[in-house]
Structures are given as C-alpha cells and as structure tokens.
Design a protein around this motif. Structure first.
Motif, PDB file in Angstrom:
ATOM      1  N   PHE A  90       0.824  -1.153  -0.127  1.00 42.84           N
ATOM      2  CA  PHE A  90      -0.346  -0.060  -0.064  1.00 42.84           C
ATOM      3  C   PHE A  90       0.867   1.646   0.009  1.00 42.84           C
ATOM      4  O   PHE A  90       1.659   1.421   0.879  1.00 42.84           O
ATOM      5  CB  PHE A  90      -1.057  -0.324   1.133  1.00 42.84           C
ATOM      6  N   ASN A  91       0.543   2.614  -0.514  1.00 42.95           N
ATOM      7  CA  ASN A  91       1.660   3.878  -0.996  1.00 42.95           C
ATOM      8  C   ASN A  91       0.325   4.833  -1.372  1.00 42.95           C
ATOM      9  O   ASN A  91      -0.684   4.679  -1.838  1.00 42.95           O
ATOM     10  CB  ASN A  91       1.925   3.497  -2.693  1.00 42.95           C
ATOM     11  N   SER A  92       0.410   4.985   0.245  1.00 45.11           N
ATOM     12  CA  SER A  92      -0.514   6.516   0.560  1.00 45.11           C
ATOM     13  C   SER A  92      -1.111   7.358  -0.231  1.00 45.11           C
ATOM     14  O   SER A  92      -1.142   8.508  -0.123  1.00 45.11           O
ATOM     15  CB  SER A  92      -0.215   6.669   1.812  1.00 45.11           C
ATOM     16  N   SER A  93       0.499   7.830  -0.729  1.00 45.08           N
ATOM     17  CA  SER A  93       1.075   8.936  -2.479  1.00 45.08           C
ATOM     18  C   SER A  93       0.119   8.778  -3.453  1.00 45.08           C
ATOM     19  O   SER A  93       0.025   9.956  -4.323  1.00 45.08           O
ATOM     20  CB  SER A  93       2.233   8.943  -2.182  1.00 45.08           C
ATOM     21  N   ARG A  94      -0.183   7.282  -3.253  1.00 43.47           N
ATOM     22  CA  ARG A  94      -0.978   6.986  -4.915  1.00 43.47           C
ATOM     23  C   ARG A  94      -2.577   6.638  -4.503  1.00 43.47           C
ATOM     24  O   ARG A  94      -3.240   6.831  -3.240  1.00 43.47           O
ATOM     25  CB  ARG A  94      -0.311   5.971  -5.477  1.00 43.47           C
TER      26      ARG A  94
END
Length: 455
Positions: free
Chosen positions: A80-84
């Motif tokens: 999971f990448n919160s910037s995406r």
C-alpha cells in the motif's frame, strides 16, 4: 445521525493490520473472499467485512487488511502506498453467497490504467440471503469502511484520493460512506445502483451527488433491478437505461440472460471502457425518445460542447464549473464487448405519401454486423431523423440499403426520397455527411448504394 458516529467512534478504536509483512507474504497463500460457512455466518455476533488489496506489485496475489482489536500496532501491507490514488470496489447483493467473479477483471483493468491501490471490500456474507435483510446491513458496512478510510488518512492518504466503485447495492454503500465523510471523497462511480427499496428513498439513504466531489452513475436496468432516477452529477443511461442489446428477452433463456444480464451490463461496459480503445460518450437530452429522434446530437448546454465519457477521465471529461447536477445523458451500445458504438444520424426527406409506409434502412460495413433501422413514414410528414448505433465509423460504412416493407396490400406502392444523408455525431471535422439524392423505391425492389471513402 448520532448512532452512526457512535458506531464510528467505537470502530475507530480498532486497528487496521495487514495479514503479513514482506517475508510472511512470500510464504502465505493469496488472500481471497471470505469462505465462512452459512452456519458460521448465522452464528456470528457482528457483520463480517474484510478488505483485499491489489497493486501493481502484487497484481496477481491479493493481501489482506483486517481490523484487529488485539493488536494495537499499526501495520500496513508493504504494497500500500498512501501517495497513490486508491480505488475501492464494493460489490452488491449476493443472493447465493457466492463471491463475485468479476472483481479480478475490474481490479486488473484499474491497475492497467494507473499505478493505484485497489481495495476490494468483501462483505459477501452480509450481502447474502433475503434482500430486505441485506439492505438493513448496508449502512453498517459503510460505517466499517469509513473506519478503514479514516485510518488510512492518518497515514498519508487524502479523502480526495479515494475513488469508490460500487455495483448495484454496493453503489449505495459507497454513497453512505460519502455521507459519513460529508461529501469529501474524490469520486464515486455507481454501476447500475440498486432500485428496489431505494427508488423512493431520501437522498441521505441512497447514492446522491452530494456524496463525493464527483458522482457518476451508469444505468442499464432501470425498469427492474436498477434505479430509474438520476443520482449523480452525470448519469449515463445506456440504450435508454433499460433493455440492453444482446440480453435475452425470453423466459426460456438462461437465468443470467433473462434476469441479470441488463443489470450487470453497466459493470461490463465500464470494464470495457477501461480496456477499450473507443470512447463511450453520452449526449444530454430530456428523454431517450428525443435522443433517438436526433434532437440531441451535440453536447452544448450543460457541458459547453464537451461530451461526458465513461471511464477514468477527471469528472468524466466534464470541464464546466460548477458541475451539473443529475444530468441525464444517453448513448447507444452494441451487443458484445467492447460495446462501443458510433452514433450515426440518418436523415430522410420523402415526397408526400398517399398512404403510410414502412421502410427498412440497413448500414453495412464489411466484416461487422449490419445496422438495421425500421422507419414508419406518415402521410403528413416529409422529414425524418433517427440515431442508430453502428460498430464502425462513418468513413467505414461501405453501403446503405433501403427496402419498402409493411403489409402487402396496404403499404405505399412507390416511395420517392428526395435525399438520404448519414452523418456521425458528434460531428468530427473531416467526416462530412454522406448523402444520396433522388431515390425511387418500389414494392419488393430493394435499393442500395455503395460508398467509396477512406478514413
């Protein structure tokens, strides 16, 4: 509203954890929909909701998000990448408790289109059995989802980065999540939002344009399982929003073909729009009948000339501000994937008739299904317009055919057409109308004309 926020407060004390870290993920099997048995579900004390995560790094092997009261440490899956941006898929009613087979296809299409997080909400065992009982669960599901979203925003995600995609009853689940966040979610796409028990519901209790910064809906079964009213900023009504091309009309057809083909067409058209190469655009119009009559062939007015398009364009390609509200748009599709149809406007002018007549007009593109139009010609009219769906562009139409049909003894004998013109809508520069003038058709004598052109 108090009960929802009390529940939300309780759930916010829960922790969001992943099933495993990097090293553990390599040793565990891929996460899947819950396989709880019917008896286990009926004995459960709370609604079971779980979340499956897919990204480009684990596109073929989902990881699991869970809410675990026993573990108060926050762990996010390594993927999971919160910037995406994050796409959240919410299925609807599952009568037999089976997992939705289409989820993987939709997730893969979204991942091909962008480097995003795809979160799949699994609430199969709250979405099964009697429909009225399932409807009682949908707000509870929304509250649980809001807990997850709230936790993710604490770790860098923004509300604007969330795009919810809900199918049938799942669309209203998405709408209530949006309500809990006061309409600050980025986008909600409702794929034939459920109609039963929602058609007369207050906007607070169903999907509504106030639930996100942009709300769109695709309607394909508004006369049965889907909702018939507009619920978004823009509402796409495919083929009028009811009977879909290629779906069976006979009770002797398969259960899928007769019962849910129309309802699920919204999902398949949406997936096709993500995978396909041709645009699926809608035209604003006051009714489907006026659209078919060729009275709405531009996107002027509410959209200032830019037609809204099914897919992932920002705000469906709408550039006007403020956004329109509950704007109905209509489009035609073909019977099979990729469902893309080119809208062809047929214009006829006929010399005045002594009797009513019926004609069949056929558009032919080699290697593709023919497009047939049946027109009734009246004694008090001379000009006719009709919009048709054709699988090819105007410049790939090889020929047009006309036939005088109707009752043998009562139809008009000879018909004189002053002209026949076909054009593509919306108008594309360089694709001028194809016109043929001075045509005579007798009984039983079909007429045809070939076009020679290059796209």
């Amino acid at each position: 509203m108090a009960w929802k926020w009390i529940k939300a407060f309780v759930y916010l004390s829960l922790c969001v954890t992943s099933a495993a870290g990097d090293e553990e993920l390599s040793q565990t099997k891929c996460a899947d929909f819950n396989n709880t048995t019917w008896m286990e579900y009926r004995q459960a004390t709370k609604l079971q909701v779980q979340y499956l995560l897919l990204t480009r790094k684990n596109a073929d092997c989902a990881s699991l998000f869970t809410q675990d009261c026993l573990n108060h440490t926050q762990k996010h899956t390594a993927y999971f990448n919160s910037s995406r941006p994050t796409k959240v898929i919410v299925h609807g009613y599952r009568a037999l408790g089976s997992k939705p087979s289409w989820v993987s296809g939709l997730a893969q299409a979204l991942l091909r289109e962008g480097d995003v997080n795809v979160l799949v909400v699994d609430w199969v065992y709250g979405a099964s059995f009697a429909y009225n009982l399932v409807v009682e669960n949908y707000k509870e599901v929304a509250v649980q989802i809001s807990v997850l979203i709230n936790q993710l925003t604490k770790y860098g995600s923004t509300l604007e980065s969330f795009h919810f995609i809900g199918v049938s009853l799942g669309a209203h689940v998405c709408g209530f999540v949006g309500t809990l966040f006061e309409g600050k979610l980025g986008r909600i796409t409702g794929l034939d939002p459920a109609g039963p028990m929602f058609k007369r519901a207050d906007p607070y209790d169903r999907l509504d344009s106030s639930d996100a910064l942009f709300v769109e809906a695709i309607h394909t079964d508004s006369d049965y399982f889907g909702i018939s009213i507009p619920v978004g900023h823009v509402d796409f009504f495919l083929n009028g929003g009811m009977d879909q091309a290629g779906c069976a009309r006979s009770r002797f057809a398969s259960m899928y073909g007769y019962v849910i083909c129309d309802h699920m067409r919204a999902l398949h058209v949406y997936m096709s729009a993500l995978n396909g190469t041709c645009p699926l655009i809608g035209f604003p119009c006051s009714s489907y009948e006026e659209f078919l009559a060729g009275k709405c062939i531009t996107c002027q007015g509410p959209f200032n000339g830019t037609c809204p398009q099914i897919g992932l364009l920002k705000n469906s390609g709408i550039t006007v501000s403020p956004l329109p509200n509950q704007e109905k748009v209509y489009l035609l599709t073909t019977a099979t994937a990729p469902y893309c149809a080119h809208h062809i406007l047929v214009e006829l002018r006929v010399s005045r008739l002594d009797k009513t007549a019926e004609v069949q007009l056929t558009l032919i593109s080699t290697g593709h299904p023919q497009t047939e139009l049946k027109l009734k010609l009246n004694t008090d009219e001379t000009g006719y317009k009709k919009v048709a769906a054709h699988p090819e562009r105007l410049c790939n139409i090889d020929s047009v055919q006309l036939k005088n049909t109707g009752a043998r003894f009562y139809r008009q004998g000879d018909i004189h057409f002053e002209y026949i013109c076909i054009s593509e809508v919306p108008y594309t520069r360089g694709l001028d109308p194809l016109c043929v003038k001075n045509i005579n058709i007798g009984r039983g004598v079909p007429w045809s004309h070939d076009f020679v052109q290059v796209c």
